[in-house]
Design an enzyme around this catalytic site. Structure first.
Site, PDB file in Angstrom:
ATOM      1  N   THR A 187      -1.618  -0.967  -6.724  1.00  0.00           N
ATOM      2  CA  THR A 187      -2.974  -0.608  -6.289  1.00  0.00           C
ATOM      3  C   THR A 187      -3.580   0.354  -7.287  1.00  0.00           C
ATOM      4  O   THR A 187      -2.938   1.316  -7.685  1.00  0.00           O
ATOM      5  CB  THR A 187      -2.922   0.102  -4.921  1.00  0.00           C
ATOM      6  N   ARG A 215      -4.943  -6.990   8.618  1.00  0.00           N
ATOM      7  CA  ARG A 215      -4.689  -5.561   8.369  1.00  0.00           C
ATOM      8  C   ARG A 215      -5.544  -5.069   7.189  1.00  0.00           C
ATOM      9  O   ARG A 215      -5.642  -5.701   6.153  1.00  0.00           O
ATOM     10  CB  ARG A 215      -3.206  -5.352   8.062  1.00  0.00           C
ATOM     11  N   VAL A 216      -6.157  -3.918   7.378  1.00  0.00           N
ATOM     12  CA  VAL A 216      -6.929  -3.257   6.327  1.00  0.00           C
ATOM     13  C   VAL A 216      -6.295  -1.897   6.093  1.00  0.00           C
ATOM     14  O   VAL A 216      -5.931  -1.201   7.047  1.00  0.00           O
ATOM     15  CB  VAL A 216      -8.416  -3.101   6.754  1.00  0.00           C
ATOM     16  N   GLY A 217      -6.147  -1.518   4.852  1.00  0.00           N
ATOM     17  CA  GLY A 217      -5.526  -0.230   4.531  1.00  0.00           C
ATOM     18  C   GLY A 217      -6.540   0.845   4.213  1.00  0.00           C
ATOM     19  O   GLY A 217      -7.712   0.761   4.580  1.00  0.00           O
ATOM     20  N   ASP A 218      -6.058   1.854   3.519  1.00  0.00           N
ATOM     21  CA  ASP A 218      -6.904   3.005   3.196  1.00  0.00           C
ATOM     22  C   ASP A 218      -7.860   2.745   2.032  1.00  0.00           C
ATOM     23  O   ASP A 218      -8.909   3.381   1.927  1.00  0.00           O
ATOM     24  CB  ASP A 218      -6.010   4.186   2.790  1.00  0.00           C
ATOM     25  N   THR A 238      -2.883   6.214  -3.322  1.00  0.00           N
ATOM     26  CA  THR A 238      -2.119   4.972  -3.345  1.00  0.00           C
ATOM     27  C   THR A 238      -0.906   5.150  -2.449  1.00  0.00           C
ATOM     28  O   THR A 238      -0.511   6.272  -2.139  1.00  0.00           O
ATOM     29  CB  THR A 238      -1.685   4.609  -4.784  1.00  0.00           C
ATOM     30  N   GLY A 239      -0.320   4.023  -2.036  1.00  0.00           N
ATOM     31  CA  GLY A 239       0.847   4.120  -1.171  1.00  0.00           C
ATOM     32  C   GLY A 239       0.559   3.610   0.219  1.00  0.00           C
ATOM     33  O   GLY A 239      -0.349   2.791   0.418  1.00  0.00           O
ATOM     34  N   GLY A 241      -1.001   3.042   3.227  1.00  0.00           N
ATOM     35  CA  GLY A 241      -2.372   3.329   3.644  1.00  0.00           C
ATOM     36  C   GLY A 241      -2.492   3.965   5.011  1.00  0.00           C
ATOM     37  O   GLY A 241      -3.371   4.809   5.242  1.00  0.00           O
TER      38      GLY A 241
HETATM   39  C1  SD4 Z   1      -2.668  -0.047   1.236  1.00  0.00           C
HETATM   40  N1  SD4 Z   1      -2.784   1.872  -0.177  1.00  0.00           N
HETATM   41  O1  SD4 Z   1      -3.222  -1.107   1.475  1.00  0.00           O
HETATM   42  C2  SD4 Z   1      -2.636   0.433  -0.190  1.00  0.00           C
HETATM   43  C3  SD4 Z   1      -1.371  -0.035  -0.831  1.00  0.00           C
HETATM   44  C4  SD4 Z   1      -1.047   0.637  -2.131  1.00  0.00           C
HETATM   45  O2  SD4 Z   1       0.094   0.841  -4.066  1.00  0.00           O
HETATM   46  O3  SD4 Z   1      -1.600   1.624  -2.505  1.00  0.00           O
HETATM   47  N2  SD4 Z   1      -0.118   0.190  -2.910  1.00  0.00           N
HETATM   48  O4  SD4 Z   1      -2.108   0.616   2.111  1.00  0.00           O
END
Ligand code: SD4
Length: 326
Positions: A187, A215-218, A238-239, A241
């Site tokens: 990401t 699903r929707v992330g951050d 990142t990471g 979410g």
């Molecule tokens: C998420 N933050 O959809 C994103 C995934 C991500 O490195 O950052 N991956 O949760």
């Protein structure tokens, strides 16, 4: 009667002033006299940030705007089929669909975002178009796709043969245990400071591999995956979410900087907030990046292994962020 009325008026004004006073004082932001970095900088997440930084720097070094730099930078990552969690080549959800989340923020505080978008190669540019040409901030799913197609974006199959193979292999055991640092970490969140000392940023992703459909992330959420306040600074995440969304991490970081924290203190505090409130962070990674108006940067993660790319003083280099458990 008249004097009573004027007394009440005065008393309520005094009460309002005294009730507001402590609050106003605590959050008061006094713009500092700053010496901005004359050449600007670009800061972005993970190894893929190196190539994205080059494209963003190309815009900035020619006197272009931070928002153009942010968009051009992350488009490189979106178009790279090797990246397993952005754009084409991104790993699909558990039903085999590549679904994209992205957002962008400019120096005027305007924002655009798309979430749960399918079949479009450059979600960040759709987000940019929403920001520039519509009264809205975010479009989702089918509506976002329809908007993109109506505005000249072409439908593209984003599931590459390699990603399809990986998904089919995953289906055989179908265990849903995303371990972000290991299997899902491309990401891109990119922050840009241009030669006029204006800030902007962009964030784009295909999200967690094998997530639930819908699903929707951050990453597309303004304040979670990205936040820019041109008076203060910018931050991106990142990471995992879900951890970022629950704490609105990027907004938190910028607000901490507004109250005087250096970028490094602010990103650390945002990570500590997650660690303090979640018992299950052992296998979950979150990494934050931040930059302030003067070009000071911050980078911090829950676990070791979070790399970022910094283009500054004419050099593009990678570094690993400090971390809570590292
Ligand atoms: C998420 N933050 O959809 C994103 C995934 C991500 O490195 O950052 N991956 O949760």
């Amino acid at each position: 009667m008249k004097s009573r009325r004027s007394f009440l008026k005065k008393a309520s004004a005094a009460f309002a002033a005294s009730a507001l006073a402590p609050f106003a004082k605590a959050t008061e932001y006094v713009p500092k006299t700053i010496a901005p970095l004359r050449d600007g900088l670009v800061l972005s997440t993970w190894n893929h940030g190196m190539a994205a930084n080059e494209a963003a720097w190309d815009v900035i070094s020619r006197g272009g705007s931070a928002v153009d730099a942010a968009e051009q930078g992350v488009r490189v990552t979106e178009a790279d089929p090797e990246g397993r969690s952005v754009g084409i080549g991104g790993l699909p959800d558990r039903d085999g669909n590549v679904t994209l989340d992205a957002c962008i923020m400019n120096s005027e505080g305007n924002a655009g975002a798309v979430c749960f978008l399918q079949d479009i190669l450059h979600p960040v540019s759709v987000a940019r178009k929403i920001m520039d040409d519509t009264p809205h901030v975010m479009l989702a799913g089918e509506g976002a796709k329809r908007f993109a197609l109506a505005n000249g974006f072409e439908a593209t199959d984003l599931l590459t043969p390699d990603s399809k193979k990986a998904w089919e292999a995953w289906l055989e055991n179908a265990e849903y245990e995303p371990i972000i640092n290991i299997e899902n970490h491309d990401t891109i969140g990119l922050l840009a400071l241009d030669q006029s000392a204006n800030l902007a940023g962009a964030c784009t992703t295909s999200g967690l591999a094998y997530k639930m459909h819908g699903r929707v992330g951050d990453s597309p959420i303004i304040g979670a995956g990205l936040y820019v306040d041109n008076e203060v600074g910018a931050a991106t995440a990142t990471g995992m979410g879900e951890l970022v969304m629950r704490t609105l991490g990027s907004f938190l970081i910028v607000e901490l900087m507004r109250q005087g924290a250096k970028p490094q203190q602010a990103v650390k505090e945002a990570v500590e907030r997650i660690v303090a409130k979640n018992k299950d962070v052992k296998d979950m990674q979150v990494g934050y990046l931040a930059v302030d108006k003067e070009g000071n940067i911050g980078a911090y993660a829950i676990h070791p292994g979070f790399t970022y790319a910094l283009h500054r003083d004419g050099k593009n280099r990678m570094a690993e962020a400090r971390s809570h458990f590292g």
